[in-house]
Scaffold this active site. Sequence first.
Site, PDB file in Angstrom:
ATOM      1  N   SER A 127       0.852  -1.179   0.000  1.00 56.73           N
ATOM      2  CA  SER A 127       0.000   0.000   0.000  1.00 56.73           C
ATOM      3  C   SER A 127       0.895   1.239   0.000  1.00 56.73           C
ATOM      4  O   SER A 127       2.062   1.173  -0.407  1.00 56.73           O
ATOM      5  CB  SER A 127      -0.939  -0.027   1.212  1.00 56.73           C
ATOM      6  OG  SER A 127      -1.807   1.091   1.201  1.00 56.73           O
ATOM      7  N   TYR A 144      -5.749   7.187  -6.460  1.00 56.13           N
ATOM      8  CA  TYR A 144      -4.676   6.293  -6.041  1.00 56.13           C
ATOM      9  C   TYR A 144      -4.657   6.094  -4.524  1.00 56.13           C
ATOM     10  O   TYR A 144      -4.686   4.955  -4.034  1.00 56.13           O
ATOM     11  CB  TYR A 144      -3.327   6.853  -6.498  1.00 56.13           C
ATOM     12  CG  TYR A 144      -2.130   6.073  -6.005  1.00 56.13           C
ATOM     13  CD1 TYR A 144      -1.768   4.868  -6.595  1.00 56.13           C
ATOM     14  CD2 TYR A 144      -1.363   6.539  -4.935  1.00 56.13           C
ATOM     15  CE1 TYR A 144      -0.667   4.149  -6.143  1.00 56.13           C
ATOM     16  CE2 TYR A 144      -0.269   5.831  -4.475  1.00 56.13           C
ATOM     17  CZ  TYR A 144       0.077   4.633  -5.077  1.00 56.13           C
ATOM     18  OH  TYR A 144       1.153   3.921  -4.612  1.00 56.13           O
ATOM     19  N   LYS A 148      -5.525   2.770  -2.123  1.00 54.40           N
ATOM     20  CA  LYS A 148      -4.530   2.177  -1.243  1.00 54.40           C
ATOM     21  C   LYS A 148      -5.055   2.081   0.194  1.00 54.40           C
ATOM     22  O   LYS A 148      -4.624   1.209   0.961  1.00 54.40           O
ATOM     23  CB  LYS A 148      -3.229   2.984  -1.297  1.00 54.40           C
ATOM     24  CG  LYS A 148      -2.468   2.833  -2.608  1.00 54.40           C
ATOM     25  CD  LYS A 148      -2.094   1.377  -2.874  1.00 54.40           C
ATOM     26  CE  LYS A 148      -1.213   1.203  -4.088  1.00 54.40           C
ATOM     27  NZ  LYS A 148      -0.835  -0.208  -4.318  1.00 54.40           N
TER      28      LYS A 148
END
Length: 225
Positions: A127, A144, A148
């Site tokens: 992550s 994004y 994550k």
Amino acid sequence: MKNIIITGTSRGIGHELALQFAAAGHQVLSVSRKIAPELLGNKNISCLSVDLSSEEDLQKVSDFISSTWKKVDVLIHNAGSLLLKPFGEISSEEFEQVYKVNVFGVANLTRVCLPYLHKGSHVVTISSMGGIQGSMKFAGLSAYSSSKGAVITLSELLAEEYKGQGIAFNVLALGAVQTEMLQEAFPGYEAPISAKEMADYIFNFALTGNKYYNGKVLQVSSTTP
């Protein structure tokens, strides 16, 4: 020697990891849309061209495991799709594509591997510090970083669901690493750690971290980003 699946091996951290595990004598399944030529000639590395956003493509992984390995010791979800764009300009298709790779790809590949995971298997999801609550956030990374964050919660839930089977799920939330993906998103930015250095850490964690952790998120960052 262990059977190791690594995604996102065409470059960066994933590429370094594949080479390190192979050099140590482990069997590696390299899963990436593009296959790095350097991996093809390695006797300990098998390469599959797979689009993680395609469930049909993931059948290639299932076919390989069932016909060749029969078991998976370590699964490293390293592949990632990064979109740097103001939130108001991101189309629903672009947002969805990031999630297809970073979240649904992780979930679907894990589901494919489940029949072959066993007591002592370790699933490691890569992550980002951007997915950690309270960490510094960067404008333009809404798709994004939120994706994550999603895989962090997913891993925590899977750790709980499969702890009775002895399968460990952990997350490494990385800070800035000097990779091609970082350079493409932030030209000129110099990260404090190289892809190989980060691969060194992940290599050891993937092999031994499940002895100490399950359902945990470790922040691997020497700087705020």
